[in-house]
Design an enzyme around this catalytic site. Sequence first.
Site, mmCIF file in Angstrom:
data_model
loop_
_atom_site.group_PDB
_atom_site.id
_atom_site.type_symbol
_atom_site.label_atom_id
_atom_site.label_comp_id
_atom_site.label_asym_id
_atom_site.label_seq_id
_atom_site.Cartn_x
_atom_site.Cartn_y
_atom_site.Cartn_z
ATOM 1 N N ASP A 239 -114.172 29.784 43.532
ATOM 2 C CA ASP A 239 -113.698 29.541 45.045
ATOM 3 C C ASP A 239 -114.526 28.645 45.913
ATOM 4 O O ASP A 239 -114.944 28.927 47.153
ATOM 5 C CB ASP A 239 -113.386 30.982 45.680
ATOM 6 N N GLU B 170 -101.912 31.444 46.670
ATOM 7 C CA GLU B 170 -103.120 31.994 47.211
ATOM 8 C C GLU B 170 -104.098 30.587 47.509
ATOM 9 O O GLU B 170 -103.575 29.627 47.367
ATOM 10 C CB GLU B 170 -104.207 32.692 46.701
#
Length: 605
Positions: free
Chosen positions: A47, A217
């Site tokens: 991420d 997401e």
Amino acid sequence: MRKKLLSLFLSGTMLLSVFVGFTSSSVAADTVTQSGNPIFTSIFTADPSAHVWNDGRIYVYASHDIFPSRGSDLMDKYHVFSSDNMVDWVDEGEILRADDVPWGRPEGGFMWAPDAAYKDGTYYFYFPHPSDSNWNNSWKIGVATSDKPAADFSVQGYIGGLPGSNLIDPNVFRDDNGDYYLYAGGGGSSYGMKLADDMVSIDGPVEQFTELEDFHEATWVFKRGSVYYLTYSDNNSGGNRMRYATSSSPLGPWVNRGIILDPVLNSETSHGSVVEYKGNWYMFYHNGKISSNGTLRSVAVDRLYFNTDGTIQKVIQTTGGVPAVGPRSHATEIKYDELINESFDEYTQKTEYAMNSSNVSIGGGATRPGANVENMHTEGSYIQLNGINGGTGGKALLTVLYASGDSGSAFKVDASGDPAGDGYFLSLPGTGGWGSYTGRTNRLIDLNAGTNNIIRLSGGMGGANISRVIVSMVPESTQETEYAVNGNNVSFGGGATRSGESIENLHIPGSYFEVSGVNGGTGGQALLTVLYASAEAAATFTVNASGDLSGSGYSLSMPGTGGWSTYTGRVSRLIDLNPGTNNVIRMNGGMGGANITRLIVSSVQ
């Protein structure tokens, strides 16, 4: 962060090796230094959130997959990485963990994809974290602040007035007019809102972006020219893809534009950030290349290109990564292609440890029926090597020789000098049988200076029988200084005489000579070498040196050379010197004769 991963556990059968069959790309022959992919190899990271601050460095704020993996519920301990050339990356260290969050979930974990922003001398770190054991319905967007980009963050609280369900993956965007916007969402719901001047509350309504195609997401918003871009991961079966949309406003409405990143290697999740640095555009993302496991991911980077109409070309995922955009600089991260290169030509100082060596212990279910350690598939099993010499400290090459009937296994390696304290991932591909000891796998580790290092290999993630461990280091450079015995810094007495370029009559009891002003460098052990001639069968000298803590001196045996003028003798021994250039070395005779012409002191740098 995909919630379906919460139940996944690390399995030895999942760990298909990336250390065998690797072929270097054309980068190796290129004159331009490449980053290699993945770019962070010291710990598992995912991420990535990339930003360029006023100091001219590029910073990546990443989440952290803990190894051995328990799935994404255990994720914790955010690290920051930085570079000034896109090739040499520095792990700036941990900036926040679940224990630092006073309002957080009692069980900890669940420190998922973060982001950062800068305003008026303060760095803001935004992170998602549940506030209750019922984690899925209690998400908060926490805020920590610091006056530094990669250290000393303190939790200030969380942003109120937001939905609690699926509110993950925060992203903060600064518009050209100085306004800041917060984006977040997961599980198919995407939100955006304007931040208030305090950067910890919202100013206006929360907008939901229902127009995004197949949103899952990982929202990331950036601006190029007058166009706002929103990238995100979709729900593609078997592996998320990264999509993007554009708008003329930071809060939409958004026009869907298509896919910019195909599913990544060995990971069902995808999460990226886009940033411009030194005139180039980049996409940071994660994959499972190092571990072959979707819960142990690593950050990678590749170039991102725009078409003339402002649309984005699909990013090509490469092994070589991106070229340097500046001169080489300090780095703590080893490039991936170097990590798996099995030559390591410079690591020539090798020490081998048989599994029945006195400094090797086992436990946790591991067994040693003969010369090999077996049953390392047992959870809790380990092999520990004690008293390992780390030299002056730093990188060392760990090599494990083994046999394995599994398709792929892994060890966790703990070493005394590990700066992150996480341990190192070591892949052990199958060899075709438990008695087929053809396996050889390497991993760079960190050791402390000195001889008190410990290396521990932990099993339980697939099986391997271990026959030998090798620790290799880059030989330390030495500074050699010769001292002729006719120099002004040499004195003698007790019957010793000086004839031309040699000291003689050292067979007389009480005879000696000493050399003053010897350089001990930074202090510690040094190698003393004596050049001499002797017609005796053997002579023995006592050597005193300034750094000798015992005060009893060192014994030095000098075999005969066949004649008093046959200056072929050369003997060495370790002595101790103090730091600096005021050391004295004294040689005491009286136990057999030798004519001495020269001393050589080699001090370790």
